[in-house]
Design an enzyme around this catalytic site. Structure first.
Site, PDB file in Angstrom:
ATOM      1  N   VAL A   1      -4.689 -13.794  -5.371  1.00  0.00           N
ATOM      2  CA  VAL A   1      -5.090 -12.934  -6.484  1.00  0.00           C
ATOM      3  C   VAL A   1      -5.664 -13.760  -7.631  1.00  0.00           C
ATOM      4  O   VAL A   1      -6.705 -13.424  -8.208  1.00  0.00           O
ATOM      5  CB  VAL A   1      -3.897 -12.078  -6.971  1.00  0.00           C
ATOM      6  CG1 VAL A   1      -4.280 -11.293  -8.222  1.00  0.00           C
ATOM      7  CG2 VAL A   1      -3.436 -11.125  -5.874  1.00  0.00           C
ATOM      8  N   CYS A   2      -5.011 -14.858  -7.948  1.00  0.00           N
ATOM      9  CA  CYS A   2      -5.441 -15.672  -9.081  1.00  0.00           C
ATOM     10  C   CYS A   2      -6.776 -16.366  -8.810  1.00  0.00           C
ATOM     11  O   CYS A   2      -7.543 -16.621  -9.737  1.00  0.00           O
ATOM     12  CB  CYS A   2      -4.372 -16.696  -9.435  1.00  0.00           C
ATOM     13  SG  CYS A   2      -2.883 -15.933 -10.097  1.00  0.00           S
ATOM     14  N   THR A   3      -7.064 -16.661  -7.556  1.00  0.00           N
ATOM     15  CA  THR A   3      -8.369 -17.233  -7.222  1.00  0.00           C
ATOM     16  C   THR A   3      -9.475 -16.255  -7.583  1.00  0.00           C
ATOM     17  O   THR A   3     -10.505 -16.635  -8.157  1.00  0.00           O
ATOM     18  CB  THR A   3      -8.430 -17.593  -5.729  1.00  0.00           C
ATOM     19  OG1 THR A   3      -7.407 -18.560  -5.436  1.00  0.00           O
ATOM     20  CG2 THR A   3      -9.786 -18.178  -5.359  1.00  0.00           C
TER      21      THR A   3
END
Length: 216
Positions: A44-46
């Site tokens: 998700v953070c990517t």
């Protein structure tokens, strides 16, 4: 005690993917956004960091610096940046703070004071490090929001909120629900009708306490 709106945000020194910084000096006299995540190389953070990289022209247009923070180290950040760039097709031009000791996470009240990272840690160990802080040129916190690990942040909303914060700070107004640039703003109840006419010109009194006008 949690960091509150209009409180001066903590100052700190840290290593980043672009070298050492002192936070308040790095902000300078601009707006700034600090956004955090629990670990590098997470899905998700990517996508989120890719979204921030893609929006580089929008941050610049608004005179706003952006900086990430993660509980991993500088070398991990640099390696992860290539993954982010592969996903979004844009260069990661903003710094990422290396918060291996949880100093920044605790200063911004994202983790309990007694929190630590065990050997073999996973994103779950720092799950609450998933926040956004919008900071004014006066180094005060203007807005904060925290998301769970499973829900990607809506950076269109963060941009919209930044626009609203900048408009209200500059013009002394408020903004209604779902406001975007160009739409009517709200005249604060503390401003009399007479003063409102002098400052804003004509306005629409929907209710005695709800008066809308356009920015001139």
């Amino acid at each position: 005690m949690s960091l509150r709106i209009n409180a001066v945000v903590p100052d700190f020194e840290a290593e980043t993917s672009q070298g050492p910084i002192r936070f308040h000096d790095w902000i300078g006299d601009t707006w700034a956004i600090l956004f955090s995540h629990p670990k590098d190389f997470t899905p998700v953070c990517t996508t989120e960091f890719g979204a921030v990289a893609t929006l580089a022209p929008e941050w610049e247009k608004r005179g706003t610096k952006v900086i990430g923070v993660s509980v991993d180290g500088v070398e991990d950040h640099k390696r992860w940046a290539s993954d982010i760039e592969q996903v979004c097709g844009n260069t990661v031009g903003f710094p990422i703070i290396a918060d291996e000791g949880l100093k920044v996470s605790k200063l911004f009240d994202m983790l309990p004071e007694d929190a630590y990272l065990p050997d073999g840690r996973t994103p779950a160990d720092s799950a609450t490090v998933r926040s956004v802080f919008i900071i004014g040129p006066d180094k005060q916190l203007k807005l904060s929001m925290t998301y769970p690990m499973t829900v990607g942040r809506n950076f269109a909303e963060i941009l919209r909120a930044l626009d609203a914060l900048q408009a209200t700070a500059k013009h002394g107004v408020a903004t209604p629900a779902d406001w975007t640039v160009g739409q009517d703003v709200i005249i604060p109840p503390s401003v009399s009708d007479e003063d409102a006419k002098q400052k804003f010109g004509e306005f629409d009194a929907v209710l005695p306490y709800l008066r809308k006008t356009k920015l001139r």
